[in-house]
Motif scaffolding. Structure first.
Motif, PDB file in Angstrom:
ATOM      1  N   ASN A   1      33.549  40.199  37.890  1.00 45.15           N
ATOM      2  CA  ASN A   1      34.923  40.464  37.452  1.00 45.15           C
ATOM      3  C   ASN A   1      35.425  41.814  37.940  1.00 45.15           C
ATOM      4  N   GLY A   2      34.494  42.746  38.185  1.00 41.50           N
ATOM      5  CA  GLY A   2      34.890  44.060  38.668  1.00 41.50           C
ATOM      6  C   GLY A   2      35.501  44.038  40.049  1.00 41.50           C
ATOM      7  N   LEU A   3      35.248  42.969  40.799  1.00 44.77           N
ATOM      8  CA  LEU A   3      35.839  42.842  42.120  1.00 44.77           C
ATOM      9  C   LEU A   3      37.340  42.615  42.026  1.00 44.77           C
ATOM     10  N   TYR A   4      37.764  42.023  40.925  1.00 45.01           N
ATOM     11  CA  TYR A   4      39.167  41.660  40.743  1.00 45.01           C
ATOM     12  C   TYR A   4      39.881  42.623  39.788  1.00 45.01           C
ATOM     13  N   SER A   5      39.596  43.903  39.930  1.00 52.36           N
ATOM     14  CA  SER A   5      40.262  44.922  39.121  1.00 52.36           C
ATOM     15  C   SER A   5      40.149  46.270  39.811  1.00 52.36           C
ATOM     16  N   THR A   6      40.809  47.234  39.293  1.00 54.35           N
ATOM     17  CA  THR A   6      40.767  48.677  39.648  1.00 54.35           C
ATOM     18  C   THR A   6      41.378  49.049  40.994  1.00 54.35           C
ATOM     19  N   MET A   7      41.918  48.078  41.762  1.00 58.43           N
ATOM     20  CA  MET A   7      42.626  48.424  42.991  1.00 58.43           C
ATOM     21  C   MET A   7      41.775  49.318  43.898  1.00 58.43           C
TER      22      MET A   7
END
Length: 554
Positions: free
Chosen positions: A284-290
């Motif tokens: 899920n971290g791949l799809y956040s934080t730009m």
């Protein structure tokens, strides 16, 4: 702000030699937004003028995701969601074909294109993509096909180099036959511009399958300036005329600091190479934080503010001479009487970094005193509501030059310097997350996108902060009529057209919010009417009623 007796590093900006409008070419990243494209709010992206997004549905459905495992739809849906987001913010989408296949370095991959000399599955796969690209309307210049990512890295490609090159030729010819205007990019090598990169150039020339964009990756000490020169030299020696260069992933985890990010911006601008930030998140971290610019709840970090000041730059690019570790990208907007300089640090210098600003045009000096605003963009994982104002006051130009010393105590931090010439509003706005803390009179003074006095006061003359830019660019307030969103004039709820540098504010809540038409030096009709109404009331009452402006120090 006297010049230091000794500087640990020096950057020189020549405001007398300027050319080229801003491209914001390094404002992009890989993945970094939600799978369905709903987050972050558009203004979080448009405020920093994001130019490129890049995705292919990586890690969705693992351990058996992707086309090769019979799980194509979920990844294709993510690509379509990213495309919708890219369209909404005016960005280009780079589609990672290898991720749609399933070769994302995390999922099981039972076979690669061409294994055992069998190309049937790959041909069927590319045909499926072509059909779906057409159905989704993804056939314009706002989409690029990256046929395979990092083939020289075993995590993404386990075949031979010859097999990969054959795959490139087959995929290229298939796409080009079906979509003659498709934009194709490669080789997207992990190892920069050597090894597989040069083998690729020889192959594509021999087989007449030359891409529209030549791309590679930079991490762990790479330099876009040096590698851009090497790439151009390699192209020239082979008589390949590809002018579009792109680093579709830049920055290791250690490089992704506010200071190093600003250094990268300077290097990409000097090299004339596009750039997209790497993303080191998993699951899920791949799809956040730009790409590490914002928190998991989409709040700006110090790095986001570096890109915000980069997006705020208007006018023409000034010539910059880098120091040993420090570098800068600088623009001078003569019409707005303002220059913004974003200063970065490759990571190994602390102490005093002198920014020498030479050849300040005489007409700007004649406009009045120069106000120098120095802002610090702190590195770290915490949300940052606004840059830290280090200093903000008038300074003396001597011999057409000015030196601004930066006390760089933490190499990972970044800095921005804003010079404002003449009698303009130099207030520092409050900590409102998206406020322009630079001396930025957009919507207030004579800067790009604003008419004098507009956007900061209600029609009745009462003081209001509703015309200022809000946290993510959408102006809010009950009667705001000329406010700007973050980086320029906003086309908000009133539906006024955007002008130079305009961004669409999506968080406006007023009935007449963000109505600035914001052409360069222009003003909105609504703002103008409010001003004339105000002065009409003044004339009737026969007493002065100056526009009151609220300011708060951050």
């Amino acid at each position: 702000m006297p010049s230091p007796a000794f500087a640990d590093d020096t950057v020189t900006v020549d405001l007398g030699t300027v050319a080229g409008a801003p491209t914001y070419r390094a404002s992009g990243f890989i993945y970094g937004i939600s799978q369905d494209g709903s987050q972050p709010p558009n203004a979080t992206l448009t405020d920093i003028k994001v130019t490129h997004l890049r995705c292919g549905g990586a890690q969705i459905g693992c351990p058996n995701g992707g086309y090769v495992n019979g799980q194509y739809a979920a990844r294709w849906n993510a690509v379509k969601a990213y495309y919708s987001k890219a369209k909404a913010i005016g960005a280009t989408l780079l589609v990672l074909v290898h991720d749609i296949w399933g070769a994302d370095g995390a999922c099981n991959v039972s076979k690669y294109p061409g294994d055992g000399g069998d190309w049937t599955g790959y041909t069927t796969f590319i045909n499926q993509l072509i059909t779906d690209f057409k159905a989704a309307g993804m056939t314009g210049k706002d989409v690029r096909w990256e046929l395979w990512n990092e083939p020289d890295y075993s995590g993404f490609w386990k075949g031979t180099q010859a097999q990969w090159l054959e795959m490139w030729k087959r995929g290229y010819q298939q796409v080009r036959a079906a979509l003659p205007d498709a934009v194709i990019e490669g080789p997207s090598t992990a190892g920069g511009v050597g090894g597989w990169f040069t083998a690729f150039l020889d192959y594509v020339k021999t087989n007449n399958v030359v891409p529209d964009y030549i791309g590679w990756h930079e991490a762990g000490g790479g330099d876009p300036v040096n590698d851009g020169k090497s790439a151009n030299s390699a192209l020239s020696s082979r008589s390949l005329s590809v002018s579009n260069l792109d680093v579709s992933e830049y920055g290791s985890t250690g490089d992704q600091t506010a200071g190093h990010s600003a250094w990268y911006l300077a290097r990409f601008e000097r090299a004339g190479v596009d750039g997209l930030r790497s993303n080191w998140g998993g699951g899920n971290g791949l799809y956040s934080t730009m790409g590490g610019m914002v928190t998991s709840s989409w709040q700006p970090k110090g790095q986001w503010w570096i890109y915000k000041r980069y997006a705020d730059q208007t006018g023409l690019q000034a010539t910059v001479t880098a120091g040993s570790q420090a570098d800068a990208v600088a623009y001078l907007d003569s019409a707005a009487r303002k220059s913004i300089i974003v200063v970065g640090n490759k990571g190994s210098v602390t102490g005093t970094v002198s920014v020498k600003i030479n050849n300040i045009p005489a007409d700007l000096q004649a406009a009045g005193p120069v106000r120098v605003l120095v802002e610090n963009m702190p590195d770290g994982t915490a949300a940052v509501s606004a840059p830290t104002v280090v200093s903000n006051g008038p300074e003396t130009v001597t011999g057409n030059s000015l030196t601004v010393p930066l006390s760089w105590t933490k190499a990972a931090d970044g800095y921005a310097i804003t010079l404002t010439f003449g009698d303009q509003d130099a207030g520092v706005s409050g900590k409102d997350s998206g406020s322009d803390t630079a001396v930025d009179a957009r919507g207030q003074g004579s800067s790009t996108g604003g008419s004098s006095g507009s956007g900061d006061s209600t029609a009745t003359g009462g003081a209001s902060d509703s015309g200022r830019s809000s946290g993510t660019g959408g102006a809010s307030g009950a009667t705001s009529s000329g406010g700007t969103s973050g980086t320029g004039g906003a086309a908000g709820a009133a539906g006024a057209p955007k002008g130079t540098g305009g961004t669409a504010g999506t968080t406006a809540t007023s009935t007449e919010s963000s109505g600035c038409s914001c052409s360069t030096g222009g003003h909105s009709d609504r703002s103008a009417k409010a001003i004339w109404l105000l002065w009409g009331l003044v004339a009737i009452r026969r007493r002065p009623s100056p526009l009151k402006r609220e300011r708060s120090l951050s």
